[in-house]
Design a protein around this motif. Structure first.
Motif, short mmCIF file in Angstrom:
data_model
loop_
_atom_site.label_atom_id
_atom_site.label_comp_id
_atom_site.label_asym_id
_atom_site.label_seq_id
_atom_site.Cartn_x
_atom_site.Cartn_y
_atom_site.Cartn_z
N ARG A 53 36.82 52.01 37.52
CA ARG A 53 35.42 51.76 37.77
C ARG A 53 34.62 51.40 36.47
O ARG A 53 33.48 51.93 36.20
CB ARG A 53 34.82 52.71 38.58
N SER A 54 35.20 50.39 35.59
CA SER A 54 34.89 50.24 34.28
C SER A 54 34.25 48.94 34.19
O SER A 54 33.69 48.48 33.17
CB SER A 54 35.90 50.29 33.44
N LEU A 55 33.88 48.27 35.45
CA LEU A 55 32.98 46.97 35.37
C LEU A 55 31.57 47.29 35.16
O LEU A 55 31.18 48.39 35.41
CB LEU A 55 33.39 46.06 36.28
N ASN A 56 30.89 46.09 34.85
CA ASN A 56 29.67 46.13 34.86
C ASN A 56 28.90 44.85 35.30
O ASN A 56 28.85 43.84 35.04
CB ASN A 56 29.02 46.25 33.21
N ARG A 57 28.24 45.08 36.74
CA ARG A 57 27.90 43.85 37.34
C ARG A 57 28.66 42.95 37.68
O ARG A 57 28.55 41.75 37.37
CB ARG A 57 26.64 43.52 36.64
N PRO A 58 29.73 42.93 38.26
CA PRO A 58 30.74 42.12 38.76
C PRO A 58 30.56 41.21 39.89
O PRO A 58 30.96 41.28 40.86
CB PRO A 58 32.27 42.80 38.91
N GLU A 59 29.40 40.41 39.43
CA GLU A 59 28.75 39.65 40.70
C GLU A 59 29.68 38.40 41.39
O GLU A 59 29.89 38.28 42.47
CB GLU A 59 27.59 38.98 40.35
N SER A 60 30.70 37.79 40.20
CA SER A 60 31.18 36.64 40.69
C SER A 60 32.69 36.75 39.76
O SER A 60 32.64 37.08 38.86
CB SER A 60 30.42 35.59 40.60
N GLY A 61 33.39 35.64 40.43
CA GLY A 61 34.67 35.66 39.64
C GLY A 61 35.67 34.73 40.07
O GLY A 61 35.41 33.97 40.98
N VAL A 62 36.68 34.44 39.43
CA VAL A 62 37.93 33.51 39.65
C VAL A 62 39.06 34.04 39.61
O VAL A 62 39.37 35.15 38.50
CB VAL A 62 37.61 32.25 38.87
N VAL A 63 40.22 33.58 40.31
CA VAL A 63 41.64 34.25 40.11
C VAL A 63 42.32 32.98 39.23
O VAL A 63 42.39 32.06 39.85
CB VAL A 63 42.14 34.68 41.16
N LEU A 64 42.91 33.15 38.11
CA LEU A 64 43.52 32.29 37.37
C LEU A 64 45.11 32.01 38.02
O LEU A 64 45.43 32.87 38.72
CB LEU A 64 43.70 32.66 35.81
N ALA A 65 45.39 31.05 37.43
CA ALA A 65 46.94 30.63 37.90
C ALA A 65 47.92 31.63 37.69
O ALA A 65 48.93 31.79 38.74
CB ALA A 65 47.32 29.28 37.25
N ASP A 66 47.74 32.72 36.64
CA ASP A 66 48.77 33.47 36.45
C ASP A 66 48.41 34.78 37.28
O ASP A 66 49.25 35.98 37.13
CB ASP A 66 48.92 34.01 35.06
N GLY A 67 47.16 35.00 38.29
CA GLY A 67 46.93 35.96 38.89
C GLY A 67 45.83 36.96 38.00
O GLY A 67 45.42 37.77 38.63
N THR A 68 45.44 36.55 36.83
CA THR A 68 44.63 37.23 36.17
C THR A 68 43.12 37.23 36.98
O THR A 68 42.77 35.88 37.30
CB THR A 68 44.48 36.79 34.82
N LEU A 69 42.34 38.09 37.12
CA LEU A 69 41.19 38.05 37.84
C LEU A 69 40.10 37.89 36.47
O LEU A 69 40.22 39.02 35.59
CB LEU A 69 40.64 39.24 38.88
#
Length: 366
Positions: A53-69
């Motif tokens: 639980r190390s995130l800070n306000r993860p409101e939005s995002g995308v998933v890259l082609a290699d699976g990285t979020l």
């Protein structure tokens, strides 16, 4: 206003031309892909992600082609998460001017979206109004525009134009307080803008105001195949659809696509289905944009939250303040109020996002 700030902190998972009369279904400009039936998601299929639980306000995002979020992060601007949950700063937004040093300087990266071609990201800051462009391969960023008020979400279309929402007229040093004030009661100062296309390396032109009078303009999706923009009006309680001429940058007919308790972020999957998060009702809803059919595909059992959602709808429609309803009971078993969803291309994991310290990662089931 101090009370608003305290309540907002308690509920830390929350977050021109007047609208034309409502019309019938939008006219399609070109053939659109068929919309598939939504899948059902359960909390039992999910997990808190990352586990630390190390995130800070993860409101939005995308998933890259290699699976990285890649998700928004209030400390670093952006954070990359590997499939096993190991995180690291991404994009070096601080070198582009991003600075989160409250209380005098508070940043809040909010909307994160791919540009066409998926080589760059756009990151909108809902406190400062800054718009960053991130080179994914180089992991470098540049601030390309600075709006006078907070910017919720931005999208670059196929012509190179950038559309973005302004939820309300919030600005430093009280941007967060003012933002939550616009969640408390209808203010009608939400807007949609369009920045015209510019050649690579050239400065952006001035944005044109396309819509105003919205009650907390939030996430949106631009569906060029259907020739329509789908936009969440959070305090209006609905997802709106506007016909759009992408080449000319002009909006046409308006319709109500679906009624939603508190529509927030909007994502559109590869079949054209709209996924909308509703934080007050703790629901993830899918909408068929052709028929308006809605389906709740994720809603953890929470009687206290359901009661609060019913009261929110009553007060919202009556123009009565709602902020005191945003207590920890509303989110139930979730890390906080769900404000968004991040979809993995190809029907993989679904990530429920919010303004707290973790996501919920859910595996889709047929």
């Amino acid at each position: 206003m101090q009370r608003l700030i305290a309540l907002a902190a308690l509920a830390a998972g929350m977050v021109a031309c007047a609208p034309a009369p409502v019309t019938g279904p939008a006219v399609k400009q070109q053939a659109a892909p068929p919309v598939e039936a939504p899948r059902t998601l359960t909390l039992e299929d999910g997990m808190v992600f990352p586990a630390d639980r190390s995130l800070n306000r993860p409101e939005s995002g995308v998933v890259l082609a290699d699976g990285t979020l890649v998700v928004a992060d209030q400390v670093h601007g952006l954070v990359a998460l590997s499939p096993d949950g190991i995180s690291r700063p991404f994009g070096n937004l601080t070198a582009a001017g991003y600075n989160h040093a409250p209380p005098d300087n508070a940043g809040a990266p909010n909307g994160v979206s791919f540009e066409p071609g998926k080589t760059h990201l756009l990151v909108a800051d809902i406190f400062t109004g800054a718009l960053y462009r991130v080179d994914i391969a180089a992991e470098t960023a540049v601030m390309i525009y600075d709006h006078p008020f907070g910017m919720n979400y931005a999208h670059r279309d196929s012509t190179g134009a950038i559309w973005f929402t302004q939820s309300t007229e919030n600005t430093a040093p009280n941007a967060e307080e003012r933002m939550f004030a616009a969640v408390n009661v209808k203010m009608g100062d939400g807007s949609l803008y369009r920045i015209p296309p510019a050649a690579e390396g050239e400065p952006l032109g001035a944005p044109a105001l396309k819509l105003t009078g919205l009650n907390f303009a939030n996430g949106f999706a631009v569906d060029e195949g259907r020739g329509e923009i789908f936009l969440s009006e959070t305090l209006g309680g609905h997802v709106l659809g506007y016909t759009v001429d992408i080449a000319a940058g002009k909006l046409g007919d308006r319709r109500i696509v679906a009624e939603v308790t508190s529509p927030d972020n909007v994502e559109q999957d590869e079949t054209g289905l709209l996924w909308v998060a509703s934080p007050i009702s703790s629901e993830l809803i899918t909408i068929n944009p052709d028929t308006g059919e809605t389906r709740v595909v994720f809603h953890p059992v929470n009687p206290a939250g359901d009661a609060a959602a019913a009261e929110f709808r009553r007060r919202r429609d009556a123009g009565v303040p709602t902020i005191d309803l945003l207590t920890p009971d509303v989110s139930g078993q979730l890390p906080g109020l769900m404000t968004g969803v991040i979809l993995t291309p190809g029907g993989g994991s679904v990530y429920v996002s919010g303004l707290v310290d973790a996501l919920v990662k859910i595996e889709q089931t047929p």
